[in-house]
Design an enzyme around this catalytic site. Sequence first.
Site: not given
Length: 283
Positions: A9-10, A122
């Site tokens: 996500p940016e 992660r």
Amino acid sequence: MRFDIVFMPELPEVETIRKDLEGAIVGAIITDIWTDTPKMLSPSFKSVKAESVGKKIVAVKRRAKVLMIDLEGGKCLLIHLKLSGRILLRKPLTKEDIYTHIKIILKLKDGSPLEFRFCDLRKFGYVKLANDEELKKVREGLGPEPLDDLTLEYFQKTLAKSGKPVKTLLMDQEKFSGIGNIYANEAFFAAKVLPMRPAKSLSAEESEKLFNGVSKVIKEGLDNRGTTAKDDFYLDAFGRAGNNESNLKVYQKNGTDCLVCKGKIQRVNLGGRGTFFCPNCQH
DNA sequence: CTAGGTGCCTGATTGC
DNA sequence: TGCAATCAGGCACCTA
């Protein structure tokens, strides 16, 4: 297809999630917090729980790629999704997300019938109860917001001062902010500039094109509620994919024909990150 | 100051 | 075939 590996996500993705959350959880009270990964909460699970449970959520803000949940009484939770973080608002007791690596759940009442689930394969992401110093660092220590505060003058000055590869500099969150690997690659294609060029080697004309390219691709991403790319699986807070994939020209398209010149899109490694470009169109 | 390296983490891929 | 090594990726943190 690796359907649940990396979401990246940016700014456009985080802002889309922020808007979803703003409409759904402002006014809700956090009644409990659960986690099976206490390492993701700082300074500790206990302190986050102690300072959050019983508090009303009064605002959901964003700075760069960081979500900021303002609580009644002045405390603030900082949430970073890093590589594989995802926030899903779900009805309690449903098993919809049982295979999606739920790590933290905020239970809510009054104003929201939903659970706030932070999923992260992660486990790089975090929920941080911010102290004054951390809050200041997020507010003032990151580069200007690309659509609100970034000026051409600052952009060109910053590039002129660095010999780093210009893409590496663009993704430096202290110099700029909110720009990650997808939008960086696309901005360079839009500007017809090679991402591995030393930043200071760009002419005024080239850096202005890059400045406009950044603005263009970030806006497109926002308008389309984020990018859910081929090998990624970004979802918004209600589990919906973004619609921006059709705007991608180079990201993860190595080996395919350039849409403009019919050359082949190449991939190189730049500062440890996959970097995609058309060697014909970009100079 | 900057540049470079490492750790965090997991699943897909590659190597033997 | 089976298992080990490698890799990706944002960012903090460390060293030179």
